[in-house]
Design a protein around this motif. Structure first.
Motif, mmCIF file in Angstrom:
data_model
loop_
_atom_site.group_PDB
_atom_site.id
_atom_site.type_symbol
_atom_site.label_atom_id
_atom_site.label_comp_id
_atom_site.label_asym_id
_atom_site.label_seq_id
_atom_site.Cartn_x
_atom_site.Cartn_y
_atom_site.Cartn_z
ATOM 1 N N SER A 110 0.524 -1.160 0.125
ATOM 2 C CA SER A 110 0.132 0.078 0.032
ATOM 3 C C SER A 110 0.641 0.687 -0.114
ATOM 4 O O SER A 110 1.917 1.569 -0.072
ATOM 5 N N GLN A 111 0.309 2.573 -0.483
ATOM 6 C CA GLN A 111 1.214 3.594 -0.646
ATOM 7 C C GLN A 111 0.513 3.990 0.554
ATOM 8 O O GLN A 111 1.673 5.211 0.991
ATOM 9 N N ILE A 112 -0.104 3.681 1.759
ATOM 10 C CA ILE A 112 0.055 4.709 3.100
ATOM 11 C C ILE A 112 0.809 3.464 3.883
ATOM 12 O O ILE A 112 0.344 1.851 4.524
ATOM 13 N N ARG A 113 1.622 4.103 4.455
ATOM 14 C CA ARG A 113 3.044 3.906 5.333
ATOM 15 C C ARG A 113 2.270 3.139 7.312
ATOM 16 O O ARG A 113 2.112 4.231 7.213
ATOM 17 N N ILE A 114 2.608 1.805 7.257
ATOM 18 C CA ILE A 114 1.089 1.891 8.763
ATOM 19 C C ILE A 114 2.642 1.907 9.758
ATOM 20 O O ILE A 114 3.688 1.338 9.378
ATOM 21 N N SER A 115 3.122 1.987 11.019
ATOM 22 C CA SER A 115 3.953 1.758 11.196
ATOM 23 C C SER A 115 4.359 0.384 11.875
ATOM 24 O O SER A 115 3.550 -1.010 12.010
ATOM 25 N N ARG A 116 5.485 -0.223 12.048
ATOM 26 C CA ARG A 116 5.818 -1.378 11.964
ATOM 27 C C ARG A 116 5.655 -1.902 13.214
ATOM 28 O O ARG A 116 4.741 -3.304 13.748
ATOM 29 N N LEU A 121 1.466 -6.033 15.646
ATOM 30 C CA LEU A 121 0.137 -6.646 16.751
ATOM 31 C C LEU A 121 -0.467 -7.020 15.456
ATOM 32 O O LEU A 121 -0.682 -8.219 16.407
ATOM 33 N N ALA A 122 -0.785 -6.747 15.092
ATOM 34 C CA ALA A 122 -1.912 -7.165 13.665
ATOM 35 C C ALA A 122 -0.811 -9.119 13.431
ATOM 36 O O ALA A 122 -1.877 -9.725 13.165
ATOM 37 N N ASN A 158 -7.089 -0.452 16.518
ATOM 38 C CA ASN A 158 -6.179 -0.514 15.331
ATOM 39 C C ASN A 158 -5.206 -0.867 14.719
ATOM 40 O O ASN A 158 -5.352 -1.040 13.617
ATOM 41 N N ALA A 159 -5.179 -2.112 15.419
ATOM 42 C CA ALA A 159 -3.899 -3.369 14.108
ATOM 43 C C ALA A 159 -5.303 -3.935 13.540
ATOM 44 O O ALA A 159 -4.527 -3.968 12.402
ATOM 45 N N ILE A 160 -6.363 -4.344 13.588
ATOM 46 C CA ILE A 160 -6.789 -5.221 13.052
ATOM 47 C C ILE A 160 -7.471 -3.576 11.434
ATOM 48 O O ILE A 160 -7.490 -4.194 10.498
ATOM 49 N N SER A 161 -7.854 -2.462 11.955
ATOM 50 C CA SER A 161 -7.843 -1.913 11.172
ATOM 51 C C SER A 161 -7.362 -1.359 10.419
ATOM 52 O O SER A 161 -7.327 -1.228 9.956
ATOM 53 N N SER A 162 -5.423 -2.112 10.780
ATOM 54 C CA SER A 162 -4.636 -1.168 9.727
ATOM 55 C C SER A 162 -4.640 -2.203 8.683
ATOM 56 O O SER A 162 -4.107 -2.407 7.453
#
Length: 256
Positions: A110-116, A121-122, A158-162
Motif C-alpha cells: 500500500s502507498q499508506i505506510r503503517i508503523s512497524r 501486533l496485527a 487499531n491493529a485490525i483496522s490497519s
C-alpha cells in the motif's frame, strides 16, 4: 474485467474442477500419508475458493494475477495445516488463511505506510487466531485476544483496522448503465459540513496569535479552567479571560 468474475491470465476459470466432501476427505488422508498427487489435486480443485475470495479485491489492484498467486500460497498453507480432526469443512478453515495472505500482500504494498509496531501486533493477532482455530475449531473472541496478548480493545481495533485498505471517496459503488454513483454521493451532507467546519476552524486557529491559540486549546480541548491556565502561563486569571475573549472574537470573525 467482468464485474462478478475474476480473470486470471492463462487460466480458464470456467473449467476449474471442484471436489465433493467425500473426495476431499479421501485426498487429505492420502496427503497425510505423503502423496504428492493428492496435494496437487487438493490445490488444483480448490482454486475456485481462491477466486471467490478475490472478487472483493478487484477494485484494489490492477494485477489480479499477482493476487491470485498470493491467494494460492494461502491455500497451500491451509492444506498443509488442515487436519480432519478439526471437525470443520476445509473451505471454512482455508478462507481465513487465504484472505490473511491477500490482506498482508495488499497492506505491505500500500502507498499508506503503517508503523512497524502496529504491523507486528496485527501479525500477532492473526497468528494467535490461526493457532487457536487449529486447536479449538473456533476463533477466539476479542476479549480472549486482548487477554492473551495483554493489549487493550483500542489496540486490537487499531491493529485490525490497519489491515483494511483505504477507499477513495470517488470509488464507484453502483452503475446500471447510466450515471455512476460514487461513494462520495452516499456520504451524508452533515459529515461534509462538519469536515468543512473543522477545516475552517483549523485555518482560523493558525491565523490568530500564538498565545491566543494556546489559551483556546487549553481551555476547550484540554478542559482547563481559567485559573489553571493562569497558573501554567504565570499570568493573572483576568488576563486569561481577556485573551480568551479576544481569541474567540478573532476566530468567529475569521470563520464567518
Amino acid at each position: 474485467m467482468a464485474k462478478n468474475k475474476v480473470e486470471i491470465t492463462g487460466i480458464n476459470t470456467n473449467k476449474l474442477e471442484t471436489l465433493s466432501q467425500s473426495e476431499m476427505t479421501e485426498l487429505f488422508k492420502q496427503y497425510k500419508n505423503g502423496s504428492k498427487f493428492a496435494q496437487e489435486r487438493l490445490v488444483k480443485c480448490n482454486l475456485k475458493l481462491v477466486l471467490s475470495i478475490l472478487k472483493k479485491y478487484q477494485n484494489r489492484t490492477d494485477n489480479m494475477d499477482d493476487l491470485f498467486q498470493i491467494g494460492t500460497i494461502g491455500l497451500i498453507k491451509a492444506i498443509k495445516n488442515f487436519d480432519l480432526s478439526f471437525g470443520v469443512m476445509f473451505s471454512t478453515y482455508a478462507v481465513f488463511m487465504i484472505e490473511g495472505e491477500v490482506k498482508r500482500y495488499i497492506r505491505d504494498n500500500s502507498q499508506i505506510r503503517i508503523s512497524r509496531s502496529i504491523k507486528d501486533l496485527a501479525y500477532q493477532i492473526i497468528n494467535y487466531k490461526e493457532e487457536y482455530f487449529k486447536e479449538n475449531s473456533i476463533y477466539p473472541t476479542n476479549d480472549m485476544i486482548c487477554s492473551h496478548l495483554n493489549i487493550s480493545s483500542y489496540q486490537l481495533y487499531n491493529a485490525i483496522s490497519s489491515l483494511s485498505e483505504p477507499v477513495s471517496i470517488f470509488e464507484p459503488i453502483y452503475n446500471d448503465g447510466g450515471d455512476t454513483i460514487y461513494l462520495l454521493d452516499q456520504i451524508e451532507d452533515s459529515t461534509t459540513k462538519d469536515l468543512n467546519k473543522l477545516l475552517c476552524l483549523r485555518e482560523a486557529l493558525n491565523k490568530i496569535k500564538e498565545r491566543e491559540k494556546t489559551v483556546l486549546l487549553k481551555r476547550y480541548i484540554y478542559g482547563l479552567s481559567q485559573s489553571e491556565i493562569a497558573s501554567e502561563l504565570k499570568i493573572s486569571q483576568a488576563q486569561v479571560s481577556r485573551i480568551e475573549s479576544t481569541a474567540l472574537a478573532s476566530v468567529k470573525r475569521l470563520i464567518l
